[in-house]
Design an enzyme around this catalytic site. Structure first.
Site, short mmCIF file in Angstrom:
data_model
loop_
_atom_site.label_atom_id
_atom_site.label_comp_id
_atom_site.label_asym_id
_atom_site.label_seq_id
_atom_site.Cartn_x
_atom_site.Cartn_y
_atom_site.Cartn_z
N HIS A 31 -31.23 -27.32 -37.33
CA HIS A 31 -32.45 -27.39 -37.97
C HIS A 31 -33.65 -27.36 -36.87
O HIS A 31 -34.81 -26.87 -37.04
CB HIS A 31 -32.94 -28.75 -38.65
CG HIS A 31 -32.17 -28.81 -39.95
ND1 HIS A 31 -31.23 -29.94 -40.19
CD2 HIS A 31 -32.16 -28.22 -41.00
CE1 HIS A 31 -30.76 -29.87 -41.45
NE2 HIS A 31 -31.33 -28.71 -41.95
N LYS B 210 -28.66 -32.09 -54.65
CA LYS B 210 -27.88 -32.92 -53.67
C LYS B 210 -28.05 -34.20 -54.05
O LYS B 210 -28.97 -35.03 -53.73
CB LYS B 210 -28.31 -32.57 -52.22
CG LYS B 210 -28.14 -30.98 -51.68
CD LYS B 210 -28.48 -30.78 -50.38
CE LYS B 210 -28.25 -29.59 -49.86
NZ LYS B 210 -28.85 -29.11 -48.66
N ARG C 216 -28.09 -18.84 -42.00
CA ARG C 216 -27.12 -19.05 -41.41
C ARG C 216 -26.25 -17.78 -41.68
O ARG C 216 -25.62 -17.27 -40.53
CB ARG C 216 -26.36 -20.49 -41.56
CG ARG C 216 -26.88 -21.34 -40.87
CD ARG C 216 -26.45 -22.99 -41.50
NE ARG C 216 -26.58 -22.68 -43.00
CZ ARG C 216 -26.21 -23.92 -43.66
NH1 ARG C 216 -25.80 -24.96 -43.24
NH2 ARG C 216 -26.50 -23.71 -44.94
O1 PNS Z 1 -32.30 -28.79 -46.69
P1 PNS Z 1 -32.20 -28.25 -47.92
O2 PNS Z 1 -31.53 -29.15 -48.97
O3 PNS Z 1 -31.71 -26.86 -48.14
O4 PNS Z 1 -33.91 -28.02 -48.59
C1 PNS Z 1 -34.19 -27.63 -50.01
C2 PNS Z 1 -35.46 -28.21 -50.35
C3 PNS Z 1 -35.59 -29.62 -50.24
C4 PNS Z 1 -36.64 -27.49 -49.47
C5 PNS Z 1 -35.77 -27.70 -51.87
O5 PNS Z 1 -34.82 -28.44 -52.57
C6 PNS Z 1 -37.03 -27.82 -52.33
O6 PNS Z 1 -38.03 -27.22 -51.95
N1 PNS Z 1 -37.33 -29.20 -52.88
C7 PNS Z 1 -38.69 -29.59 -53.32
C8 PNS Z 1 -38.65 -29.60 -54.94
C9 PNS Z 1 -39.12 -28.21 -55.04
O7 PNS Z 1 -40.31 -27.54 -54.79
N2 PNS Z 1 -38.32 -27.36 -55.66
C10 PNS Z 1 -38.48 -25.72 -55.83
C11 PNS Z 1 -39.12 -25.47 -57.48
S1 PNS Z 1 -38.46 -26.25 -58.82
#
Ligand code: PNS
Length: 165
Positions: free
Chosen positions: A17, A41, A94
């Site tokens: 990250h 998650k 990745r």
């Molecule tokens: O590190 P990650 O888990 O791959 O990150 C994913 C994350 C947190 C960026 C994604 O789940 C997210 O954007 N969550 C906020 C809620 C949201 O906007 N969801 C998408 C539209 S429903």
């Protein structure tokens, strides 16, 4: 001003990250690392406050990088992006296997907020294997975390892993 938003669940933040965040900081005027909730998650290892604290220490020293969260971590990324003039979501890829999910996220964010652009940076080769879940697993076995996460947050992860064992 163009702002890079580096969103993630950061459970915990890894050197992979940090690599993406620092490369974004070379390209964009400012970078905001946003700790968010990933609905897929369940049972995070760290609380929001712990994630924020670790992320802040991980990017300490980078002048145009700051760490934030939105709606106590439960808000939509597309909504959060509305507070910036020119928001660009920056995510790391990745492997090809990351692409399908990130492509879908890019599309839903664009659908919910057409002003949001998404850019992908390919992970540096040395971090292509690295993920927060691998770090959590390594920590739960009590193995060495150096080289996987910033040195400053190793004690946090080791301490938490002891409680999880
Ligand atoms: O590190 P990650 O888990 O791959 O990150 C994913 C994350 C947190 C960026 C994604 O789940 C997210 O954007 N969550 C906020 C809620 C949201 O906007 N969801 C998408 C539209 S429903």
């Amino acid at each position: 001003m163009t702002t890079a938003i580096c969103p993630g669940s950061f459970d915990p933040i890894t050197l992979g990250h940090v690599d993406i965040i620092c490369r974004a900081a070379e390209i964009f005027d400012e970078v905001v690392v946003c700790v968010m909730h990933n609905a897929a998650k369940k049972s995070p290892m760290f609380t929001l406050e712990e994630k924020l604290s670790m992320a802040r220490r991980a990017v300490e020293g980078y002048k145009n990088v700051r760490v934030d969260s939105y709606d106590t971590c439960d808000g939509l990324l597309a909504e959060y992006a509305k507070r910036f003039e020119h928001p660009v979501v920056v995510k790391g890829l990745r492997a090809a296997s990351d692409f399908d999910y990130e492509f879908q996220m890019n599309m839903i964010n664009k659908c919910l907020n057409p002003a949001v652009e998404t850019m992908f940076l390919t992970a540096s080769e040395r971090y292509t294997f690295l993920s927060s879940s691998i770090v959590r697993e390594v920590a739960q076995y009590g193995a060495e975390l150096k080289g996987l996460v910033p040195d400053a947050i190793i004690p946090d992860i080791e301490e938490k892993a002891k409680q999880w064992r």
